[in-house]
Design a protein around this motif. Sequence first.
Motif, PDB file in Angstrom:
ATOM      1  N   VAL A 183       0.923  -1.268   0.002  1.00 42.87           N
ATOM      2  CA  VAL A 183      -0.130   0.000  -0.007  1.00 42.87           C
ATOM      3  C   VAL A 183       0.940   1.283  -0.044  1.00 42.87           C
ATOM      4  CG1 VAL A 183      -1.795   1.368   1.171  1.00 42.87           C
ATOM      5  CG2 VAL A 183      -1.853  -1.328   1.014  1.00 42.87           C
ATOM      6  N   SER A 184       0.669   2.089  -1.024  1.00 47.68           N
ATOM      7  CA  SER A 184       1.373   3.468  -1.005  1.00 47.68           C
ATOM      8  C   SER A 184       0.407   4.523  -0.493  1.00 47.68           C
ATOM      9  CB  SER A 184       1.905   3.619  -2.437  1.00 47.68           C
ATOM     10  OG  SER A 184       2.898   2.912  -2.868  1.00 47.68           O
ATOM     11  N   ILE A 185       1.305   5.309   0.356  1.00 49.02           N
ATOM     12  CA  ILE A 185       0.157   6.332   1.122  1.00 49.02           C
ATOM     13  C   ILE A 185       1.040   7.677   1.232  1.00 49.02           C
ATOM     14  CG2 ILE A 185      -0.655   7.008   3.364  1.00 49.02           C
ATOM     15  CD1 ILE A 185      -0.338   3.980   3.920  1.00 49.02           C
ATOM     16  N   TRP A 186      -0.042   8.681   0.517  1.00 46.77           N
ATOM     17  CA  TRP A 186       0.397  10.180   0.679  1.00 46.77           C
ATOM     18  C   TRP A 186      -0.412  10.758   1.836  1.00 46.77           C
ATOM     19  CZ3 TRP A 186       1.117   7.059  -3.419  1.00 46.77           C
ATOM     20  CH2 TRP A 186       2.137   7.327  -4.330  1.00 46.77           C
ATOM     21  N   LEU A 187       0.019  11.846   2.420  1.00 52.46           N
ATOM     22  CA  LEU A 187      -0.625  12.736   3.478  1.00 52.46           C
ATOM     23  C   LEU A 187      -0.590  14.293   3.114  1.00 52.46           C
ATOM     24  CD1 LEU A 187       0.196  10.761   6.700  1.00 52.46           C
ATOM     25  CD2 LEU A 187      -1.881  10.403   5.242  1.00 52.46           C
ATOM     26  N   GLY A 188      -1.624  14.894   3.415  1.00 50.62           N
ATOM     27  CA  GLY A 188      -1.286  16.366   3.083  1.00 50.62           C
ATOM     28  C   GLY A 188      -2.432  17.165   4.093  1.00 50.62           C
ATOM     29  N   ASP A 189      -2.533  18.515   3.364  1.00 51.55           N
ATOM     30  CA  ASP A 189      -3.270  19.392   4.339  1.00 51.55           C
ATOM     31  C   ASP A 189      -4.413  19.682   3.552  1.00 51.55           C
ATOM     32  OD1 ASP A 189      -1.375  19.297   6.335  1.00 51.55           O
ATOM     33  OD2 ASP A 189      -0.354  20.851   5.300  1.00 51.55           O
ATOM     34  N   PHE A 190      -5.000  19.146   2.745  1.00 52.44           N
ATOM     35  CA  PHE A 190      -6.177  19.361   1.961  1.00 52.44           C
ATOM     36  C   PHE A 190      -7.592  19.355   3.217  1.00 52.44           C
ATOM     37  CE2 PHE A 190      -3.810  18.638  -2.017  1.00 52.44           C
ATOM     38  CZ  PHE A 190      -4.049  19.513  -2.623  1.00 52.44           C
ATOM     39  N   SER A 191      -8.228  20.174   3.074  1.00 47.69           N
ATOM     40  CA  SER A 191      -9.350  20.074   3.819  1.00 47.69           C
ATOM     41  C   SER A 191     -10.647  19.994   3.170  1.00 47.69           C
ATOM     42  CB  SER A 191      -9.595  21.361   4.866  1.00 47.69           C
ATOM     43  OG  SER A 191      -9.664  22.509   4.430  1.00 47.69           O
ATOM     44  N   ASP A 192     -10.653  20.123   1.946  1.00 45.09           N
ATOM     45  CA  ASP A 192     -11.817  19.919   0.932  1.00 45.09           C
ATOM     46  C   ASP A 192     -11.565  19.046  -0.007  1.00 45.09           C
ATOM     47  OD1 ASP A 192     -13.094  21.052  -1.889  1.00 45.09           O
ATOM     48  OD2 ASP A 192     -14.146  21.478  -0.202  1.00 45.09           O
ATOM     49  N   GLU A 193     -12.628  17.965  -0.087  1.00 43.64           N
ATOM     50  CA  GLU A 193     -12.125  16.782  -1.147  1.00 43.64           C
ATOM     51  C   GLU A 193     -12.570  17.494  -2.436  1.00 43.64           C
ATOM     52  OE1 GLU A 193     -14.642  12.561  -1.551  1.00 43.64           O
ATOM     53  OE2 GLU A 193     -13.443  12.869   0.355  1.00 43.64           O
ATOM     54  N   ALA A 194     -13.197  18.378  -2.707  1.00 44.23           N
ATOM     55  CA  ALA A 194     -13.085  18.940  -4.203  1.00 44.23           C
ATOM     56  C   ALA A 194     -11.785  19.251  -4.543  1.00 44.23           C
ATOM     57  CB  ALA A 194     -14.234  19.972  -4.244  1.00 44.23           C
ATOM     58  N   ALA A 195     -11.182  19.967  -3.704  1.00 42.03           N
ATOM     59  CA  ALA A 195      -9.678  20.756  -4.252  1.00 42.03           C
ATOM     60  C   ALA A 195      -8.822  19.410  -4.347  1.00 42.03           C
ATOM     61  CB  ALA A 195      -9.381  21.526  -2.836  1.00 42.03           C
ATOM     62  N   LEU A 196      -8.836  18.434  -3.314  1.00 45.74           N
ATOM     63  CA  LEU A 196      -8.082  17.515  -3.444  1.00 45.74           C
ATOM     64  C   LEU A 196      -8.275  16.804  -5.021  1.00 45.74           C
ATOM     65  CD1 LEU A 196      -5.856  15.370  -2.532  1.00 45.74           C
ATOM     66  CD2 LEU A 196      -7.663  14.258  -1.271  1.00 45.74           C
ATOM     67  N   ASP A 197      -9.417  16.375  -5.110  1.00 47.51           N
ATOM     68  CA  ASP A 197      -9.600  15.850  -6.622  1.00 47.51           C
ATOM     69  C   ASP A 197      -9.389  16.704  -7.821  1.00 47.51           C
ATOM     70  OD1 ASP A 197     -11.456  13.576  -7.748  1.00 47.51           O
ATOM     71  OD2 ASP A 197     -12.728  15.167  -8.714  1.00 47.51           O
ATOM     72  N   ASP A 198      -9.490  17.862  -7.545  1.00 46.70           N
ATOM     73  CA  ASP A 198      -8.711  18.680  -8.659  1.00 46.70           C
ATOM     74  C   ASP A 198      -7.275  18.690  -8.730  1.00 46.70           C
ATOM     75  OD1 ASP A 198     -11.491  19.832  -9.214  1.00 46.70           O
ATOM     76  OD2 ASP A 198     -10.982  21.559  -8.133  1.00 46.70           O
ATOM     77  N   TYR A 199      -6.563  18.539  -7.595  1.00 44.26           N
ATOM     78  CA  TYR A 199      -5.397  18.415  -7.472  1.00 44.26           C
ATOM     79  C   TYR A 199      -4.738  16.903  -8.101  1.00 44.26           C
ATOM     80  CZ  TYR A 199      -0.444  17.352  -5.934  1.00 44.26           C
ATOM     81  OH  TYR A 199       0.696  17.098  -5.899  1.00 44.26           O
ATOM     82  N   LEU A 200      -5.553  16.013  -7.692  1.00 43.28           N
ATOM     83  CA  LEU A 200      -5.351  14.784  -8.405  1.00 43.28           C
ATOM     84  C   LEU A 200      -5.383  14.588  -9.984  1.00 43.28           C
ATOM     85  CD1 LEU A 200      -6.804  12.546  -5.729  1.00 43.28           C
ATOM     86  CD2 LEU A 200      -4.475  13.154  -6.038  1.00 43.28           C
ATOM     87  N   GLY A 201      -6.228  15.610 -10.624  1.00 42.00           N
ATOM     88  CA  GLY A 201      -6.334  15.459 -11.797  1.00 42.00           C
ATOM     89  C   GLY A 201      -5.427  16.282 -12.613  1.00 42.00           C
ATOM     90  N   ASP A 202      -4.844  17.076 -12.182  1.00 42.06           N
ATOM     91  CA  ASP A 202      -3.915  18.183 -12.424  1.00 42.06           C
ATOM     92  C   ASP A 202      -2.668  18.036 -11.945  1.00 42.06           C
ATOM     93  OD1 ASP A 202      -3.201  20.107 -14.012  1.00 42.06           O
ATOM     94  OD2 ASP A 202      -3.764  21.724 -12.600  1.00 42.06           O
ATOM     95  N   GLY A 203      -2.426  18.418 -10.741  1.00 43.04           N
ATOM     96  CA  GLY A 203      -1.065  18.693 -10.054  1.00 43.04           C
ATOM     97  C   GLY A 203      -0.247  17.420 -10.020  1.00 43.04           C
ATOM     98  N   PHE A 204      -0.986  16.425  -9.406  1.00 41.58           N
ATOM     99  CA  PHE A 204      -0.335  15.129  -8.827  1.00 41.58           C
ATOM    100  C   PHE A 204       0.772  14.621  -9.794  1.00 41.58           C
ATOM    101  CE2 PHE A 204      -0.067  10.647  -8.085  1.00 41.58           C
ATOM    102  CZ  PHE A 204       0.247  10.643  -6.680  1.00 41.58           C
ATOM    103  N   ALA A 205       0.275  14.428 -10.957  1.00 39.93           N
ATOM    104  CA  ALA A 205       1.016  13.776 -12.110  1.00 39.93           C
ATOM    105  C   ALA A 205       2.545  14.531 -12.128  1.00 39.93           C
ATOM    106  CB  ALA A 205       0.523  13.446 -13.345  1.00 39.93           C
ATOM    107  N   ARG A 206       2.267  15.826 -12.262  1.00 45.29           N
ATOM    108  CA  ARG A 206       3.397  16.668 -12.155  1.00 45.29           C
ATOM    109  C   ARG A 206       4.379  16.675 -11.068  1.00 45.29           C
ATOM    110  NH1 ARG A 206       0.669  20.945 -13.143  1.00 45.29           N
ATOM    111  NH2 ARG A 206       0.623  21.764 -10.945  1.00 45.29           N
TER     112      ARG A 206
END
Length: 231
Positions: A7-30
Amino acid sequence: MRAARRVSIWLGDFSDEAALDDYLGDGFARDFGFEIDPPAGPEYDAGDERDVRTLLTGFSGWRGFVDAATEAARAVGVRRASAALVFYGFEYDPSLIRNERAPLRFVGVVPSARLAPSHDPAMIDVDGLIRERARQRFPSWEGHVPSTALAATRAVFDRLIGGLVALGPEALPARALGLFRAAVADLNRLDAAGPFIFTIERDDLCDDLCRLADLAGCGPLDDHLDDWRTW
């Protein structure tokens, strides 16, 4: 990077799931050097800041990896977070990290004593879910549950079914279960804002969620519901 019982795990400070979802769709790969394949994607959650163990409680198969994950996070100086991202059956190579200041932090790959869900395709019954979406939900609540709460509950189920249909017929169970977990979190928030889920409503919700999980190929859902729900 597929790896059984990892299991690979990332942790962070997003408090809003929509913002996290946006990041996963855009910035995560970068930031982390690989694209997320939506059907095989991770399970994730964002909300209030919690200790790592509490944050991971309720994730699919969490009992099998939470001790190791809590220790791995502690080893890199993370004791509390508001967002978690979990890839099942996956061993991330940290040499791919491109941004050490990314809003998510990779905390490690840990073994899992029990990988749940399975990583075979879920074989989602898309036609069955579409029929479920057309069905009027919870008609017996009318006149007993506040109309705003009933409308909001129906909207939660509409979003859940729409998300499951969008995954397609061969999505991995982990991805489908992530949608169920998010739906239950939405129901928890609705009930906390003005309690309306009592014995009858609880039984109706659990019955419908379990029926949808069977159609989504990721049932039985009972143990997960006990972990996730606050009603």
